[in-house]
Design a protein around this motif. Structure first.
Motif, PDB file in Angstrom:
ATOM      1  N   LEU A 192       4.277  13.099 -26.232  1.00 31.78           N
ATOM      2  CA  LEU A 192       4.747  11.380 -26.494  1.00 31.78           C
ATOM      3  C   LEU A 192       4.416  10.490 -24.940  1.00 31.78           C
ATOM      4  N   ARG A 193       3.382  10.063 -24.465  1.00 26.59           N
ATOM      5  CA  ARG A 193       3.850   9.206 -23.265  1.00 26.59           C
ATOM      6  C   ARG A 193       4.502   7.969 -23.090  1.00 26.59           C
ATOM      7  N   ALA A 194       5.383   7.838 -21.845  1.00 30.73           N
ATOM      8  CA  ALA A 194       6.059   6.795 -21.868  1.00 30.73           C
ATOM      9  C   ALA A 194       6.850   6.153 -23.251  1.00 30.73           C
ATOM     10  N   PHE A 195       7.506   7.174 -23.715  1.00 27.96           N
ATOM     11  CA  PHE A 195       8.412   6.694 -25.317  1.00 27.96           C
ATOM     12  C   PHE A 195       9.538   6.659 -24.810  1.00 27.96           C
ATOM     13  N   VAL A 196      10.496   6.587 -23.218  1.00 27.95           N
ATOM     14  CA  VAL A 196      11.195   6.413 -23.417  1.00 27.95           C
ATOM     15  C   VAL A 196      11.444   4.997 -23.333  1.00 27.95           C
ATOM     16  N   THR A 197      12.602   3.998 -23.520  1.00 27.96           N
ATOM     17  CA  THR A 197      11.646   2.615 -23.497  1.00 27.96           C
ATOM     18  C   THR A 197      12.651   2.733 -22.176  1.00 27.96           C
ATOM     19  N   ASP A 198      14.268   2.226 -22.186  1.00 29.01           N
ATOM     20  CA  ASP A 198      15.361   1.994 -21.501  1.00 29.01           C
ATOM     21  C   ASP A 198      15.652   2.935 -20.282  1.00 29.01           C
ATOM     22  N   PRO A 199      14.387   3.107 -19.623  1.00 26.25           N
ATOM     23  CA  PRO A 199      15.212   4.770 -18.550  1.00 26.25           C
ATOM     24  C   PRO A 199      16.337   4.587 -17.383  1.00 26.25           C
ATOM     25  N   GLN A 200      16.213   3.209 -17.124  1.00 33.54           N
ATOM     26  CA  GLN A 200      17.247   2.788 -16.145  1.00 33.54           C
ATOM     27  C   GLN A 200      18.830   2.916 -16.880  1.00 33.54           C
ATOM     28  N   SER A 201      19.017   2.647 -18.083  1.00 36.10           N
ATOM     29  CA  SER A 201      20.542   3.103 -18.505  1.00 36.10           C
ATOM     30  C   SER A 201      19.998   4.136 -18.736  1.00 36.10           C
ATOM     31  N   MET A 202      19.261   4.865 -19.215  1.00 33.43           N
ATOM     32  CA  MET A 202      19.429   6.442 -19.063  1.00 33.43           C
ATOM     33  C   MET A 202      20.185   7.800 -17.895  1.00 33.43           C
ATOM     34  N   LEU A 203      19.178   6.689 -16.799  1.00 37.50           N
ATOM     35  CA  LEU A 203      19.600   7.064 -15.149  1.00 37.50           C
ATOM     36  C   LEU A 203      20.776   6.615 -15.068  1.00 37.50           C
ATOM     37  N   ASP A 204      21.398   5.754 -15.727  1.00 38.60           N
ATOM     38  CA  ASP A 204      22.973   5.417 -15.236  1.00 38.60           C
ATOM     39  C   ASP A 204      24.087   6.033 -16.017  1.00 38.60           C
ATOM     40  N   CYS A 205      23.533   6.335 -17.388  1.00 40.83           N
ATOM     41  CA  CYS A 205      24.571   7.752 -17.671  1.00 40.83           C
ATOM     42  C   CYS A 205      24.700   9.005 -17.073  1.00 40.83           C
ATOM     43  N   ILE A 206      23.200   9.416 -16.394  1.00 41.85           N
ATOM     44  CA  ILE A 206      23.604  10.576 -15.848  1.00 41.85           C
ATOM     45  C   ILE A 206      23.988  10.993 -14.993  1.00 41.85           C
ATOM     46  N   GLU A 207      23.753   9.654 -13.930  1.00 38.64           N
ATOM     47  CA  GLU A 207      24.798   9.586 -13.052  1.00 38.64           C
ATOM     48  C   GLU A 207      26.226   9.226 -13.177  1.00 38.64           C
ATOM     49  N   ALA A 208      27.071   8.651 -14.250  1.00 36.48           N
ATOM     50  CA  ALA A 208      27.962   8.864 -14.682  1.00 36.48           C
ATOM     51  C   ALA A 208      28.734  10.242 -15.353  1.00 36.48           C
ATOM     52  N   MET A 209      27.324  10.601 -15.668  1.00 33.25           N
ATOM     53  CA  MET A 209      28.073  12.148 -16.163  1.00 33.25           C
ATOM     54  C   MET A 209      28.359  12.796 -15.341  1.00 33.25           C
ATOM     55  N   ALA A 210      27.338  12.519 -14.085  1.00 33.74           N
ATOM     56  CA  ALA A 210      27.440  13.436 -12.925  1.00 33.74           C
ATOM     57  C   ALA A 210      29.194  13.243 -12.408  1.00 33.74           C
ATOM     58  N   ALA A 211      29.509  12.213 -12.473  1.00 31.60           N
ATOM     59  CA  ALA A 211      30.721  12.542 -11.676  1.00 31.60           C
ATOM     60  C   ALA A 211      32.211  12.943 -12.391  1.00 31.60           C
ATOM     61  N   ILE A 212      31.511  12.907 -13.488  1.00 23.98           N
ATOM     62  CA  ILE A 212      32.765  14.015 -14.603  1.00 23.98           C
ATOM     63  C   ILE A 212      31.852  15.077 -13.839  1.00 23.98           C
ATOM     64  N   SER A 213      30.701  15.902 -14.791  1.00 25.20           N
ATOM     65  CA  SER A 213      30.594  17.339 -14.431  1.00 25.20           C
ATOM     66  C   SER A 213      29.698  17.272 -13.464  1.00 25.20           C
ATOM     67  N   PRO A 214      29.065  17.845 -12.192  1.00 25.92           N
ATOM     68  CA  PRO A 214      29.398  17.090 -10.514  1.00 25.92           C
ATOM     69  C   PRO A 214      27.640  18.396 -10.892  1.00 25.92           C
ATOM     70  N   TRP A 215      26.607  18.101 -10.320  1.00 22.29           N
ATOM     71  CA  TRP A 215      26.200  18.968 -10.311  1.00 22.29           C
ATOM     72  C   TRP A 215      25.843  20.446  -9.270  1.00 22.29           C
ATOM     73  N   ARG A 216      25.318  21.667 -10.052  1.00 17.68           N
ATOM     74  CA  ARG A 216      25.557  22.747  -9.270  1.00 17.68           C
ATOM     75  C   ARG A 216      24.197  23.402  -9.073  1.00 17.68           C
ATOM     76  N   HIS A 217      24.118  24.842  -8.584  1.00 15.61           N
ATOM     77  CA  HIS A 217      23.132  25.318  -8.568  1.00 15.61           C
ATOM     78  C   HIS A 217      22.944  26.138  -9.482  1.00 15.61           C
TER      79      HIS A 217
END
Ligand code: MD6
Ligand code: FE
Length: 220
Positions: free
Chosen positions: A28-53
């Motif tokens: 589904l091409r360009a299906f995400v209507t508000d990518p910026q708010s998703m990215l803001d959510c991701i940043e907030a989540m990574a502050a709780i459960s950090p990025w890891r390899h």
């Protein structure tokens, strides 16, 4: 003024049309209507459960950085792959799945012909230059009748979509900011992967690509 393309895309054959990848798989091409708010959510989540390899069971470190949200998070270590209610780094539950994520995943599944999709897990991947995902099947979920919904944000990447055997030939699909791939049904166990990310600079994610895969990990 002469400008130079510092990050030319490779001359690889890729498909662009709104594609059906299989009987029960589509982009589904360009299906995400508000990518910026998703990215803001991701940043907030990574502050709780950090990025890891994470470590693979074979002892390698994955090139993709990961975190999760939702009741269950996908984890990998020397003991294997599994879903866990707690983040092994923090010993705390994963961040909750935002309602906006649930709605997006549900609506994308619906648009692809899968009704009533309510994910309980969302694996969040972050790719930097060179990060890749080898061919694999998503088979750690209990209910294979539920589809997977995969959201791409930021830098483009080439997605490989194979068959039910690792050795089957693969299609190449360019996934761009806001694209969603949904698959289930007879395509649910097809092998897939991501080619090494090309360097680039995206207006909203900088040098990264993010991918979110929504799953139903545990049967209702
Ligand atoms: C990625 N995606 O796009 C990796 N798995 O970064 C996946 O592994 C994946 O996109 C299942 C369904 C859709 C996917
Ligand atoms: Fe996958």
């Amino acid at each position: 003024m002469v400008t130079y393309d510092l990050f030319p895309q490779p001359a690889v054959p890729v498909s662009h049309a709104p594609e059906r990848l299989g009987e029960d798989a589509l982009v589904l091409r360009a299906f995400v209507t508000d990518p910026q708010s998703m990215l803001d959510c991701i940043e907030a989540m990574a502050a709780i459960s950090p990025w890891r390899h994470m470590q693979t069971p074979g002892g390698y470190e994955m090139s993709v950085a990961m975190t999760n949200c939702g009741c269950y998070g996908w984890v990998s270590d020397r003991k294997g792959y599994r879903y866990a209610t707690e983040d092994p780094l923090t010993d705390r539950p994963w961040p909750a799945m935002p309602t906006s994520f649930l709605t997006l995943a549900h609506d994308a599944a619906q648009a692809a012909g899968f009704s009533d999709f309510v994910p309980d897990a969302c694996l969040i991947n972050r790719y930097a230059q060179g990060a890749k995902m080898g061919l694999h099947q998503d088979k750690d979920e209990e209910d294979m009748r539920q589809p997977i919904v995969s959201v791409s944000l930021g830098l483009p990447a080439i997605f490989l979509f194979g068959g039910l055997k690792r050795s089957d030939k693969t299609q190449r699909v360019l996934l761009q900011h806001g694209d969603i791939v949904v698959w289930g049904g007879e395509d649910r166990l097809r092998y897939h992967g991501i080619l090494p990310l090309k360097a680039g600079m995206h207006a909203t994610t900088g040098e990264y690509r993010f991918n979110l895969t929504f799953r139903k990990a545990v049967e209702a």
